[in-house]
Write an enzyme that holds these catalytic residues in place. Structure first.
Site, PDB file in Angstrom:
ATOM      1  N   ARG A  61      -3.120   2.913 -13.688  1.00  0.00           N
ATOM      2  CA  ARG A  61      -2.051   2.185 -14.361  1.00  0.00           C
ATOM      3  C   ARG A  61      -2.521   1.716 -15.733  1.00  0.00           C
ATOM      4  O   ARG A  61      -3.708   1.494 -15.959  1.00  0.00           O
ATOM      5  CB  ARG A  61      -1.610   0.985 -13.530  1.00  0.00           C
ATOM      6  N   LYS A 203       4.187   0.951  -8.134  1.00  0.00           N
ATOM      7  CA  LYS A 203       3.968  -0.449  -8.463  1.00  0.00           C
ATOM      8  C   LYS A 203       5.116  -1.047  -9.269  1.00  0.00           C
ATOM      9  O   LYS A 203       5.333  -2.266  -9.225  1.00  0.00           O
ATOM     10  CB  LYS A 203       2.644  -0.611  -9.205  1.00  0.00           C
ATOM     11  N   HIS A 223       1.159  -8.212  -1.268  1.00  0.00           N
ATOM     12  CA  HIS A 223       0.251  -7.084  -1.475  1.00  0.00           C
ATOM     13  C   HIS A 223      -0.780  -7.118  -0.356  1.00  0.00           C
ATOM     14  O   HIS A 223      -1.854  -7.699  -0.481  1.00  0.00           O
ATOM     15  CB  HIS A 223      -0.423  -7.208  -2.842  1.00  0.00           C
ATOM     16  N   SER A 241      -8.632  -4.160  -4.558  1.00  0.00           N
ATOM     17  CA  SER A 241      -9.287  -2.864  -4.417  1.00  0.00           C
ATOM     18  C   SER A 241     -10.775  -3.037  -4.126  1.00  0.00           C
ATOM     19  O   SER A 241     -11.461  -3.837  -4.766  1.00  0.00           O
ATOM     20  CB  SER A 241      -9.105  -2.052  -5.697  1.00  0.00           C
ATOM     21  N   LYS A 245      -9.206  -3.342   2.601  1.00  0.00           N
ATOM     22  CA  LYS A 245      -7.873  -3.592   3.143  1.00  0.00           C
ATOM     23  C   LYS A 245      -7.364  -2.424   3.982  1.00  0.00           C
ATOM     24  O   LYS A 245      -6.914  -2.606   5.120  1.00  0.00           O
ATOM     25  CB  LYS A 245      -6.922  -3.890   1.986  1.00  0.00           C
ATOM     26  N   THR A 246      -7.430  -1.217   3.412  1.00  0.00           N
ATOM     27  CA  THR A 246      -6.942  -0.043   4.132  1.00  0.00           C
ATOM     28  C   THR A 246      -7.844   0.279   5.317  1.00  0.00           C
ATOM     29  O   THR A 246      -7.371   0.561   6.425  1.00  0.00           O
ATOM     30  CB  THR A 246      -6.860   1.165   3.181  1.00  0.00           C
ATOM     31  N   ASP A 260      -0.199  -1.415   2.304  1.00  0.00           N
ATOM     32  CA  ASP A 260      -0.267  -1.951   0.945  1.00  0.00           C
ATOM     33  C   ASP A 260       0.814  -2.958   0.573  1.00  0.00           C
ATOM     34  O   ASP A 260       0.511  -3.939  -0.095  1.00  0.00           O
ATOM     35  CB  ASP A 260      -0.226  -0.796  -0.055  1.00  0.00           C
ATOM     36  N   ARG A 325      -7.011   9.512  -5.823  1.00  0.00           N
ATOM     37  CA  ARG A 325      -5.995   9.007  -4.896  1.00  0.00           C
ATOM     38  C   ARG A 325      -5.385  10.148  -4.084  1.00  0.00           C
ATOM     39  O   ARG A 325      -5.393  11.309  -4.501  1.00  0.00           O
ATOM     40  CB  ARG A 325      -4.869   8.325  -5.668  1.00  0.00           C
TER      41      ARG A 325
END
Length: 535
Positions: A61, A203, A223, A241, A245-246, A260, A325
């Site tokens: 981004r 996003k 988030h 990041s 989390k994932t 997410d 990604r």
């Protein structure tokens, strides 16, 4: 599912000045989108069938090039800052004209009707128009897909026009360079120009929802990842990041709701998305088997490299970017909750990768501490690979998602506090970072130990634990945790140099205090009591 163009209503597109013809492909199937990408020479298939593409100049981004139109709707509601950048309304008209004119010059366009929010009470219908078939595949993967019956009377609430090949005349458009992402709440439109990074689409929609849902529906946008256990107990995992989390939300004994973006309504939790957009740098099958197996036909892998002489993805190749990604539909994960909804959470985890090595690996938060750490959104990043640079970099991202919060962080924090109190959820701070010293001296807390802490919290094994209080951060730290060595529970005990520990802990605590000063007059005074205390 491929639907001829004449089966959808083009009224809105015609009204916006777009030419509707038989070269406008509507609701193309993943197979058709993959084939179109291969025929254009913009992609190739990996050995597992995933479509591999490059996003060009932008591999992430561009936050300094995302704008919200400042008008009567937003001027007094958006929290204008160096993240939420204002764009005067007349510049939107100029950019809109360039985007539609550019799209009309393309030999083919790809149109997809989809929606966000798994809870139908909050559903946001979206129509995406773009020039690249693989960007349309990303939309098919990441957003929820209407049934054929729903498409018959589908009416878009918002439009997204994506023109990555367009270079805007930035001086005439009121922007800083040739690319931009522009959100207009008046026009209910997102314009994307000059960037092919697909995450901008995802996003931008998240930002829209984080404005609309709290203000219009009293729903908290979050988030975070979410999963559900065999006893229908829900857990949330907040984290920036690199915090896990994932990884930590994906468990063989719990069903994944999403990895997410979620909403928390009076009825419970629901996923915003229909897919996953996972980082895949350093991906290994034995550590993250679900993500690894999801990289197959229909998945879209971005900016990855190949093992030389083959079409096998090299997940350790960061020659293009470290932000490699992959997007894939949620159903590519075997153990998922269907539909992507659940009751209010029983446990909430704040994940932080503390590269200073001074936060406890697991601690239980009071309501005030929960709100303090939520609005702080702390993690630390490693300084880099340059010789001699070992100092971690502190990152504070409000509500663990500052770039996607159009409203003031105090709004989301207040909503979270109210929901935690109503549902009496346990809140845990989990340090997935360093122990035994800071980065460069200590070592990273093993994933198996972090998983054991999560497991213990989820199964109530810490409910009756004996707790001690961390002297710098005031955190309640269990004196023992099943499956975790006693030696790493108290961070001070892991440091050989106790004076270095004290100085490092004080340094981090002061940074928390300094960061919180910006919220002092925006949040209740008792939240400040949830932060570090230095004598």
């Amino acid at each position: 599912m491929a639907v001829p163009v004449f089966l959808f209503s083009p009224r809105e597109l015609i009204r916006y000045g777009l030419k509707v013809s038989d070269t406008m492909h509507y609701q193309a199937s993943p197979k058709d989108l993959v084939n179109a990408t291969l025929q254009s020479g913009e992609g190739m298939l990996s050995d597992t069938g995933a479509l591999v593409i490059k996003t060009g100049k932008f591999t992430g981004r561009s936050p300094k090039d995302r704008f919200i139109v400042k008008d009567d709707i937003t001027k007094d509601t958006v929290n204008w800052n160096d993240i939420n950048l204002p764009l005067e309304a007349h510049y939107f008209d100029i950019i809109f004209s360039h985007v539609t004119g550019y799209l009309n010059r393309q030999p083919e366009l790809w149109v997809r009707d989809c929606y966000a929010c798994a809870d139908m009470d909050y559903r946001l219908n979206i129509r995406i128009v773009n020039e690249k078939p693989w960007i349309n595949l990303f939309a098919a993967n990441m957003f929820l897909q209407p049934t054929e019956e729903e498409l018959e009377d589908f009416s878009p609430h918002w439009h997204i026009f994506s023109a990555p090949g367009l270079q805007l005349p930035y001086k005439a458009c009121g922007i800083r360079q040739e690319n931009a992402v522009v959100i207009s709440f008046k026009h209910k439109m997102i314009l994307i120009a000059g960037t092919a990074y697909t995450g901008e689409i995802k996003k931008a929609v998240f930002s829209v929802l984080n404005y609309l849902l709290p203000t219009e529906k009293k729903v908290l946008g979050m988030h975070c990842a979410a999963n559900i256990g065999a006893k229908d107990d829900t857990a949330l995992f907040f984290g920036l990041s690199g915090t896990g989390k994932t990884t930590l939300s994906t468990s063989p004994e719990r069903k994944l709701i999403g990895d997410d973006e979620h909403g928390w309504s009076d009825e419970g939790i629901f996923n915003f998305e229909g897919g996953c957009y996972a980082k895949c740098i350093g991906l290994e099958e034995d550590k993250e088997p679900d993500i690894y197996k999801a990289i197959r036909y229909g998945a879209l892998a971005e900016n990855v490299g190949f093992i030389e002489g083959s079409n096998r993805i090299d997940f350790f190749d960061k020659s293009i970017t470290e932000n490699t990604r992959v997007s894939y539909p949620l159903h590519f994960i075997s153990n998922i909750a269907e539909p992507s909804k659940a009751a209010a959470p029983d446990n909430v985890f704040f994940l932080t990768c503390d590269a200073y090595g001074v936060l406890p690996p697991v601690s239980k938060l009071t309501p005030e501490q929960a709100m303090y750490h939520f609005i702080s959104g702390y993690t630390a990043k490693i300084a880099g690979t340059e010789a001699g640079i070992t100092e971690p970099k502190v990152v504070f991202s409000a509500c663990f998602g500052a770039p996607f919060l159009p409203l003031h962080p105090a709004v989301y924090t207040k909503m979270l506090g109210e929901k935690l109190q109503k549902h009496e959820a346990n809140v845990w701070l989990i340090n997935t970072g360093w122990t035994g010293g800071a980065y460069g001296a200590g070592k990273r807390i093993p994933l198996r130990h972090t998983r054991a802490m999560i497991h213990a919290a989820l199964h109530g094994e810490l409910n009756d634990a004996v707790y001690s209080t961390d002297k710098f951060f005031g955190l309640a730290v269990p004196q023992s945790c099943p499956g975790v060595p006693y030696s790493i529970i108290n961070p001070e005990n892991t440091w050989n140099d106790k004076n270095a520990y004290v100085q490092t802990a004080k340094k981090l605590a002061w940074q928390f205090i300094k960061n919180f000063e910006q919220y002092g007059n925006k949040v209740p005074a008792e939240i400040m009591n949830g932060g570090p205390v230095l004598l």
